[in-house]
Design a protein around this motif. Structure first.
Motif, mmCIF file in Angstrom:
data_model
loop_
_atom_site.group_PDB
_atom_site.id
_atom_site.type_symbol
_atom_site.label_atom_id
_atom_site.label_comp_id
_atom_site.label_asym_id
_atom_site.label_seq_id
_atom_site.Cartn_x
_atom_site.Cartn_y
_atom_site.Cartn_z
ATOM 1 N N THR A 35 0.841 -1.199 0.000
ATOM 2 C CA THR A 35 0.000 0.000 0.000
ATOM 3 C C THR A 35 0.874 1.247 0.000
ATOM 4 O O THR A 35 0.542 2.251 -0.634
ATOM 5 N N GLU A 36 2.015 1.160 0.684
ATOM 6 C CA GLU A 36 2.926 2.304 0.737
ATOM 7 C C GLU A 36 3.479 2.668 -0.631
ATOM 8 O O GLU A 36 3.882 3.802 -0.864
ATOM 9 N N SER A 37 3.505 1.703 -1.556
ATOM 10 C CA SER A 37 4.020 1.999 -2.898
ATOM 11 C C SER A 37 3.086 2.941 -3.654
ATOM 12 O O SER A 37 3.461 3.465 -4.707
ATOM 13 N N GLY B 280 11.069 4.128 -0.837
ATOM 14 C CA GLY B 280 10.908 2.718 -0.506
ATOM 15 C C GLY B 280 11.727 2.310 0.705
ATOM 16 O O GLY B 280 11.293 1.488 1.514
ATOM 17 N N ARG B 281 12.909 2.876 0.845
ATOM 18 C CA ARG B 281 13.759 2.576 2.000
ATOM 19 C C ARG B 281 13.080 3.046 3.292
ATOM 20 O O ARG B 281 13.088 2.354 4.297
ATOM 21 N N TYR B 282 12.466 4.203 3.221
ATOM 22 C CA TYR B 282 11.793 4.746 4.401
ATOM 23 C C TYR B 282 10.558 3.920 4.775
ATOM 24 O O TYR B 282 10.298 3.663 5.944
ATOM 25 N N GLU C 209 6.876 -5.589 -0.065
ATOM 26 C CA GLU C 209 7.415 -5.319 1.268
ATOM 27 C C GLU C 209 8.648 -6.184 1.484
ATOM 28 O O GLU C 209 8.678 -7.339 1.086
ATOM 29 N N ASP C 210 9.653 -5.617 2.112
ATOM 30 C CA ASP C 210 10.913 -6.286 2.433
ATOM 31 C C ASP C 210 11.488 -7.018 1.215
ATOM 32 O O ASP C 210 11.615 -8.246 1.205
#
Length: 187
Positions: free
Chosen positions: A24-26, A97-99, A123-124
């Motif tokens: 979702t963060e993407s 993405g790192r954050y 993720e990861d």
């Protein structure tokens, strides 16, 4: 794995070992671009909606035999790469993405031109890439390397047999010439 994978056809001895989709963060990049566009042009809704639909309709599955990727909002496209065809796996993580802990996992195949499949926004990604890499090495160790070792041994045995045959032929020719030379000297 509670998600229904009706699009996935597995062999009887094949099992799912990991499943995911873009995080979702993407979607934050689409929000970052889309929200100002809503205020200025009204097109931001299209940007955000298309990114959301793409994220919700993309699935990634790693099984005991290969990697699958399903994409498509109105239609469906499924791509499969079997582990014995994988040449290389890698991952990349951008600053955002790192954050937020997401990135891309890339898969290259033997004989292919570059990256054949990308698992975007997972993720990861480092953990996914490591798991994928271990599965690939295990699968290629069971099939490819063992078969290569056997075929190399077979080729070496054939070469050795051929060299022995050549040596016997040369020894026989040398012996024949030696006997012929002795006959010529005796006359």
């Amino acid at each position: 794995m509670s998600t229904d994978y009706d699009w996935l056809t597995l062999d009887d001895d094949e099992e799912i070992v990991w499943a995911g989709r873009p995080s979702t963060e993407s979607l934050y990049g689409a929000y970052l671009v889309g929200v100002p566009m809503i205020l200025l042009l009204g097109l931001g809704v299209v940007v955000i909606a298309s990114a959301y639909l793409r994220q919700q309709n993309t699935d990634y599955v790693i099984t005991s035999k290969g990697v699958y990727k399903k994409t498509g909002v109105f239609s469906r496209a499924v791509t499969e790469i079997e582990f014995d065809k994988v040449q290389n796996t890698s991952f990349s993580v951008g600053a955002i993405g790192r954050y937020f802990g997401y990135g891309d996992v890339m898969i290259s195949t033997a004989g292919g031109s570059g990256v054949e499949m990308t698992l975007q926004g997972v993720e990861d990604p480092q953990a996914v890439q490591k798991q994928l890499s271990r599965r690939v090495k295990r699968a290629q160790g069971e099939t490819g390397e063992a078969a290569d070792d056997e075929s190399k041994a077979d080729v070496l045995d054939e070469i050795l047999a051929e060299l022995r045959a050549i040596r016997q032929s040369l020894d026989a020719e040398t012996a024949r010439r030696g006997d012929a030379g002795a006959d010529d000297r005796g006359r």
